[in-house]
Design a protein around this motif. Structure first.
Motif, PDB file in Angstrom:
ATOM      1  N   ASP A 153     -39.590  74.790 -22.417  1.00 36.67           N
ATOM      2  CA  ASP A 153     -38.226  74.509 -21.943  1.00 36.67           C
ATOM      3  C   ASP A 153     -37.558  75.768 -21.402  1.00 36.67           C
ATOM      4  OD1 ASP A 153     -38.395  71.856 -22.678  1.00 36.67           O
ATOM      5  OD2 ASP A 153     -37.237  72.088 -24.530  1.00 36.67           O
ATOM      6  N   LEU A 154     -37.711  76.864 -22.140  1.00 35.01           N
ATOM      7  CA  LEU A 154     -37.079  78.125 -21.713  1.00 35.01           C
ATOM      8  C   LEU A 154     -37.604  78.566 -20.349  1.00 35.01           C
ATOM      9  CD1 LEU A 154     -36.978  80.115 -25.074  1.00 35.01           C
ATOM     10  CD2 LEU A 154     -34.999  79.487 -23.675  1.00 35.01           C
ATOM     11  N   LEU A 156     -38.722  76.600 -18.011  1.00 35.92           N
ATOM     12  CA  LEU A 156     -38.153  75.703 -17.000  1.00 35.92           C
ATOM     13  C   LEU A 156     -36.674  76.006 -16.748  1.00 35.92           C
ATOM     14  CD1 LEU A 156     -39.902  72.341 -17.916  1.00 35.92           C
ATOM     15  CD2 LEU A 156     -40.145  73.583 -15.781  1.00 35.92           C
ATOM     16  N   ILE A 157     -35.903  76.232 -17.817  1.00 39.44           N
ATOM     17  CA  ILE A 157     -34.476  76.531 -17.647  1.00 39.44           C
ATOM     18  C   ILE A 157     -34.300  77.811 -16.840  1.00 39.44           C
ATOM     19  CG2 ILE A 157     -32.311  77.147 -18.806  1.00 39.44           C
ATOM     20  CD1 ILE A 157     -33.277  75.600 -21.243  1.00 39.44           C
ATOM     21  N   THR A 158     -35.015  78.845 -17.269  1.00 37.82           N
ATOM     22  CA  THR A 158     -34.847  80.143 -16.615  1.00 37.82           C
ATOM     23  C   THR A 158     -35.249  80.078 -15.158  1.00 37.82           C
ATOM     24  OG1 THR A 158     -35.404  81.145 -18.722  1.00 37.82           O
ATOM     25  CG2 THR A 158     -35.398  82.590 -16.819  1.00 37.82           C
ATOM     26  N   SER A 160     -35.491  77.541 -13.163  1.00 33.89           N
ATOM     27  CA  SER A 160     -34.689  76.655 -12.318  1.00 33.89           C
ATOM     28  C   SER A 160     -33.263  77.153 -12.130  1.00 33.89           C
ATOM     29  CB  SER A 160     -34.598  75.253 -12.918  1.00 33.89           C
ATOM     30  OG  SER A 160     -35.823  74.838 -13.400  1.00 33.89           O
ATOM     31  N   SER A 161     -32.806  78.055 -12.965  1.00 32.53           N
ATOM     32  CA  SER A 161     -31.371  78.350 -12.969  1.00 32.53           C
ATOM     33  C   SER A 161     -30.981  79.749 -12.531  1.00 32.53           C
ATOM     34  CB  SER A 161     -30.798  78.135 -14.372  1.00 32.53           C
ATOM     35  OG  SER A 161     -31.209  76.916 -14.908  1.00 32.53           O
ATOM     36  N   PHE A 162     -31.937  80.674 -12.465  1.00 32.11           N
ATOM     37  CA  PHE A 162     -31.475  82.054 -12.285  1.00 32.11           C
ATOM     38  C   PHE A 162     -30.773  82.275 -10.940  1.00 32.11           C
ATOM     39  CE2 PHE A 162     -35.393  82.344 -10.035  1.00 32.11           C
ATOM     40  CZ  PHE A 162     -35.150  83.298  -9.061  1.00 32.11           C
ATOM     41  N   GLN A 164     -28.668  80.344  -9.208  1.00 28.37           N
ATOM     42  CA  GLN A 164     -27.257  79.973  -9.324  1.00 28.37           C
ATOM     43  C   GLN A 164     -26.473  81.077  -9.961  1.00 28.37           C
ATOM     44  OE1 GLN A 164     -26.124  76.603 -11.529  1.00 28.37           O
ATOM     45  NE2 GLN A 164     -27.856  75.387 -10.898  1.00 28.37           N
ATOM     46  N   PHE A 165     -27.165  81.812 -10.797  1.00 23.60           N
ATOM     47  CA  PHE A 165     -26.510  82.740 -11.672  1.00 23.60           C
ATOM     48  C   PHE A 165     -26.309  84.095 -11.002  1.00 23.60           C
ATOM     49  CE2 PHE A 165     -25.053  82.819 -15.841  1.00 23.60           C
ATOM     50  CZ  PHE A 165     -25.038  84.148 -16.211  1.00 23.60           C
ATOM     51  N   PHE A 166     -27.316  84.521 -10.256  1.00 23.14           N
ATOM     52  CA  PHE A 166     -27.254  85.857  -9.670  1.00 23.14           C
ATOM     53  C   PHE A 166     -26.698  85.845  -8.262  1.00 23.14           C
ATOM     54  CE2 PHE A 166     -30.498  86.577 -12.953  1.00 23.14           C
ATOM     55  CZ  PHE A 166     -29.770  87.512 -13.653  1.00 23.14           C
ATOM     56  N   ASN A 183     -39.368  88.608 -12.544  1.00 18.83           N
ATOM     57  CA  ASN A 183     -39.532  89.567 -13.632  1.00 18.83           C
ATOM     58  C   ASN A 183     -38.871  89.084 -14.921  1.00 18.83           C
ATOM     59  OD1 ASN A 183     -41.028  91.111 -11.952  1.00 18.83           O
ATOM     60  ND2 ASN A 183     -39.536  92.756 -11.710  1.00 18.83           N
ATOM     61  N   HIS A 184     -37.766  88.365 -14.783  1.00 18.96           N
ATOM     62  CA  HIS A 184     -37.133  87.816 -15.978  1.00 18.96           C
ATOM     63  C   HIS A 184     -38.059  86.818 -16.676  1.00 18.96           C
ATOM     64  CE1 HIS A 184     -33.323  89.462 -14.471  1.00 18.96           C
ATOM     65  NE2 HIS A 184     -32.950  89.386 -15.728  1.00 18.96           N
ATOM     66  N   ARG A 187     -40.829  88.688 -18.347  1.00 18.10           N
ATOM     67  CA  ARG A 187     -40.298  89.318 -19.565  1.00 18.10           C
ATOM     68  C   ARG A 187     -40.165  88.293 -20.693  1.00 18.10           C
ATOM     69  NH1 ARG A 187     -40.160  93.139 -22.503  1.00 18.10           N
ATOM     70  NH2 ARG A 187     -39.974  94.470 -20.669  1.00 18.10           N
ATOM     71  N   LEU A 188     -39.679  87.101 -20.333  1.00 16.49           N
ATOM     72  CA  LEU A 188     -39.533  86.027 -21.325  1.00 16.49           C
ATOM     73  C   LEU A 188     -40.867  85.704 -21.993  1.00 16.49           C
ATOM     74  CD1 LEU A 188     -37.909  83.566 -22.533  1.00 16.49           C
ATOM     75  CD2 LEU A 188     -38.543  82.306 -20.485  1.00 16.49           C
TER      76      LEU A 188
ATOM     77  N   TYR B 102     -21.250  77.050 -10.494  1.00 20.69           N
ATOM     78  CA  TYR B 102     -21.700  77.502  -9.174  1.00 20.69           C
ATOM     79  C   TYR B 102     -20.819  76.910  -8.064  1.00 20.69           C
ATOM     80  CZ  TYR B 102     -24.650  78.363  -5.133  1.00 20.69           C
ATOM     81  OH  TYR B 102     -25.117  78.754  -3.899  1.00 20.69           O
ATOM     82  N   MET B 150     -32.738  92.947 -19.154  1.00 20.45           N
ATOM     83  CA  MET B 150     -33.427  91.683 -18.893  1.00 20.45           C
ATOM     84  C   MET B 150     -33.196  90.681 -20.006  1.00 20.45           C
ATOM     85  SD  MET B 150     -37.015  91.985 -17.130  1.00 20.45           S
ATOM     86  CE  MET B 150     -37.174  92.578 -15.449  1.00 20.45           C
ATOM     87  N   LEU B 154     -31.360  87.091 -19.683  1.00 18.50           N
ATOM     88  CA  LEU B 154     -32.009  85.845 -20.118  1.00 18.50           C
ATOM     89  C   LEU B 154     -31.093  85.056 -21.050  1.00 18.50           C
ATOM     90  CD1 LEU B 154     -35.681  87.011 -20.719  1.00 18.50           C
ATOM     91  CD2 LEU B 154     -34.959  85.248 -19.115  1.00 18.50           C
ATOM     92  N   ILE B 157     -28.415  83.511 -18.766  1.00 23.29           N
ATOM     93  CA  ILE B 157     -28.948  82.411 -17.932  1.00 23.29           C
ATOM     94  C   ILE B 157     -29.162  81.177 -18.802  1.00 23.29           C
ATOM     95  CG2 ILE B 157     -30.884  81.587 -16.537  1.00 23.29           C
ATOM     96  CD1 ILE B 157     -31.453  84.475 -15.767  1.00 23.29           C
ATOM     97  N   PHE B 165     -29.443  71.114 -17.318  1.00 24.62           N
ATOM     98  CA  PHE B 165     -30.855  70.851 -17.260  1.00 24.62           C
ATOM     99  C   PHE B 165     -31.238  69.657 -18.121  1.00 24.62           C
ATOM    100  CE2 PHE B 165     -34.464  72.651 -15.461  1.00 24.62           C
ATOM    101  CZ  PHE B 165     -35.514  72.260 -16.265  1.00 24.62           C
ATOM    102  N   HIS B 184     -32.724  76.850 -28.606  1.00 25.45           N
ATOM    103  CA  HIS B 184     -33.491  77.512 -27.548  1.00 25.45           C
ATOM    104  C   HIS B 184     -33.106  78.989 -27.460  1.00 25.45           C
ATOM    105  CE1 HIS B 184     -34.613  73.499 -26.145  1.00 25.45           C
ATOM    106  NE2 HIS B 184     -35.620  74.110 -25.564  1.00 25.45           N
TER     107      HIS B 184
END
Lengths: 206, 206
Positions: A153-154, A156-158, A160-162, A164-166, A183-184, A187-188, B102, B150, B154, B157, B165, B184
């Motif tokens: 899940d993490l 997929l969330i990360t 799909s969403s980064f 929008q965020f950055f 890279n995020h 790292r995860l 967003y 990072m 995370l 995000i 999601f 999560h």
């Protein structure tokens, strides 16, 4: 022949406009204007914007699955680093989906169903990769299925969403934003590696 | 006196309608109808929907900072589990922001600026928590500032995006969705714990 060509041109122009201006701001008239064709010509190929969006979603999904196939000759799967690099190429080409999927799904139940089925298939394909990585000693085996589900899940969330965020109206996404997102994700996943590849560690330090 | 009350009622009704129906679908007329007041009465307090949204954002931010303060008497910070539980309470009350930020930012540059400054302040307050957790032996010290950044990204995000999601028009978010999101986030941070608290581990196994 001419007609088939226009169909393709409409799809290509739509992706471009959606990526740069956002789906809400782009109408079928904008797309027709951009291509210097009549709205009638566009409607001959697509009944409305939703139909274009659904077709683009199908293309994105198809390209994703091709990128995720194991090597036909050796049966080998990509490494985590390779998988993420391949996936993010498609991600970049269709980035409007990742920014606006929540709204698009709300507006179009048919797209919401396609999205859901794509998610389910993605999870199965990622599980196949993970099983391969455990077998080849790249990643450690997670015992608890609950923990496994959470990590999936993490991811997929990360992923799909980064964007929008950055990204913001005054700071559109660039290839650098994309690389940061990759890279995020790397790292995860790092704590779950058995033997992090030297190129992976170098990438995260760079 | 009556006027001050109506102002408060408009804010409360707006949060409720935004949370259940989404910001795009709710107009100032809907809000006035819902409260059985005239649109003129509403406009006396707020010029437009954007003004209501900005004021709600201010409230959310203020409540978040209260929840993140160290204990006034002992100076102690909350544990990771406590911090996440407190934050998600506010998160739930203003969940429309986390789903639609967003779009809202795209529409209103003033809100985009507020959001950006909130993000910066959040990062500083989370850093203070983390420094405390390292000092008290809860978490391990991350040496590389890049790695630190990072992990912080995370966390942001994941916590800002999971609702979009896991929720869809046919499946609205529930307290269960919220609890899953919290877990999560706890799972994401687990590899960075020095001494995971027994109640944290139990929570993740439950």
């Amino acid at each position: 022949m001419k007609k088939a060509k226009n169909r393709e041109r409409i799809l290509v122009a739509s992706v471009e406009l959606f990526n740069t201006s956002g789906v809400v701001a782009v109408t079928t008239n904008h797309i027709a204007d951009h291509l210097a064709i009549s709205p009638g010509n566009l409607y001959f190929h697509f009944r409305n914007k939703e139909e274009i969006i659904r077709e683009l979603f199908e293309s994105m999904v198809a390209e994703t699955y091709v990128a995720w196939q194991p090597n036909k000759e050796t049966g080998e799967y990509a490494s985590p680093l390779e998988l993420i690099e391949r996936s993010f190429e498609t991600f970049w080409n269709y980035r409007f989906f990742h920014r606006e999927m929540y709204h698009l799904r709300r507006k179009d139940p048919a797209l919401a169903r396609k999205w859901k089925s794509h998610l389910n298939k993605s999870v199965r394909m990622l599980q196949a990769h993970y099983a391969y990585w455990v077998k080849t000693g790249t990643m450690r085996k997670v015992q608890d299925p609950k923990e496994m589900q959470m990590i999936a899940d993490l991811v997929l969330i990360t992923s799909s969403s980064f964007l929008q965020f950055f990204e913001s109206p005054d700071k559109p996404a660039t290839r650098k934003t994309l690389r940061d997102g990759m890279n995020h994700l790397l790292r995860l996943l790092l704590p779950y590696h058995q033997n992090p590849a030297p190129e992976l560690l170098e990438r995260l330090r760079a």
